[in-house]
Enzyme design. Structure first.
Site, short mmCIF file in Angstrom:
data_model
loop_
_atom_site.label_atom_id
_atom_site.label_comp_id
_atom_site.label_asym_id
_atom_site.label_seq_id
_atom_site.Cartn_x
_atom_site.Cartn_y
_atom_site.Cartn_z
N CYS A 128 -48.70 -14.40 49.04
CA CYS A 128 -48.14 -15.07 47.73
C CYS A 128 -46.85 -15.60 48.08
O CYS A 128 -46.87 -17.02 48.00
CB CYS A 128 -48.19 -14.32 46.63
N CYS A 129 -45.80 -15.05 48.41
CA CYS A 129 -44.44 -15.80 48.93
C CYS A 129 -44.77 -16.81 49.95
O CYS A 129 -44.22 -17.90 49.81
CB CYS A 129 -43.73 -14.61 49.69
N CYS A 210 -39.02 -14.61 41.11
CA CYS A 210 -40.09 -15.00 40.52
C CYS A 210 -40.41 -13.94 39.39
O CYS A 210 -39.87 -12.87 39.46
CB CYS A 210 -41.43 -14.86 41.08
N CYS A 213 -42.04 -10.67 39.69
CA CYS A 213 -41.51 -9.74 40.76
C CYS A 213 -40.01 -9.41 40.71
O CYS A 213 -39.46 -8.92 41.65
CB CYS A 213 -41.64 -10.47 42.22
N CYS A 238 -38.87 -11.94 51.19
CA CYS A 238 -40.14 -12.58 51.18
C CYS A 238 -40.09 -13.66 52.32
O CYS A 238 -41.27 -14.03 52.42
CB CYS A 238 -39.85 -13.73 49.68
#
Length: 246
Positions: A128-129, A210, A213, A238
């Site tokens: 996702c990162c 985010c 997170c 990340c």
């Protein structure tokens, strides 16, 4: 709780560190000036909209440096962070570029793994990162010979040896003007210069990423305990600031 009242405590060597950071920014600007008139400078400031980066954005503007600023808008930022981004864009003398992830990549990832994929495994969180941060970062840094970050040694064990000038990446120099600043130094500068900041800092969010997170931290917890709090401490990056081989 007001983050300024809670944290603004300058260290004994604050003036020296501020002078050092100022000189480093000025020298970096000179060393990576545009190659010719009419083109962008070869250096840029990565602004996460956290306290440290708002200090650096203020310094860049105050010193009237020819350094661009960029923000990674991941599509998952808190409303407070997005509001701060709009204020920064409106008030910054230097241009602020916003880089977003490739929409199709996000849609495919969420359709395949679900919107809460980051909680399922470290690999999925890092995937996702990669989509939301790393790929846009690559575009933000394209054509740049150097960049500036708000990394500080105090932030975490993984960052304890952050240098003022990082030349480990042969393709691009990284400048960390606040490497030796304390959290109290950062907030002292914010207080003294009336720097705008994310109101989430007032809610015990020292490190803000985010929304899915990031959480607030409790008294005594590590500075970055609120980032990816469900993961082992050693995994809490990340990729933006991970050295080759890690």
């Amino acid at each position: 709780m007001n983050a300024v009242l809670l944290n603004a405590r300058a260290s004994a060597t604050f003036d020296t560190k501020l002078a050092q950071a100022t000189a480093l920014l000025q020298q970096a600007t000179q060393d990576y000036a545009p190659g010719r008139p009419g083109v962008a400078p070869r250096i840029t400031l990565a602004c996460s909209l956290g306290a440290e980066d708002m200090v650096l954005a203020h310094l860049v503007n105050q010193l009237q440096l020819n350094i661009g600023i960029f923000v990674l808008e991941t599509g998952q930022l808190h409303p407070q962070t997005l509001a701060l981004l709009q204020r920064l864009k409106a008030n910054s003398r230097v241009p602020v570029e916003v880089f977003t992830p490739v929409n199709e990549s996000v849609l495919q990832f969420v359709a395949r793994e679900g919107k809460d994929a980051m909680y399922k495994s470290i690999d999925l969180r890092k995937a996702c990162c990669q989509i939301r941060k790393m790929e846009p970062l690559g575009r933000a840094l394209a054509g740049k010979a150097a960049w500036i970050t708000g990394l500080r040694r105090e932030q975490s064990g993984a960052r304890a040896e952050v240098p003022l000038i990082d030349t480990l990446d042969a393709s691009r120099v990284k400048f960390n003007p606040l490497a030796n600043w304390t959290w109290g130094d950062v907030w002292f500068y914010i207080a003294e210069n009336h720097v705008d900041y994310n109101p989430l800092h007032d809610q015990f969010y020292p490190s803000i990423g985010c929304a899915p997170c990031t959480r607030a931290i409790s008294l005594g917890e590590d500075f970055r305990a609120g980032r990816w709090w469900w993961e082992d401490e050693s995994a809490k990056e990340c990729g933006l600031h991970v050295k080759a081989g890690q």
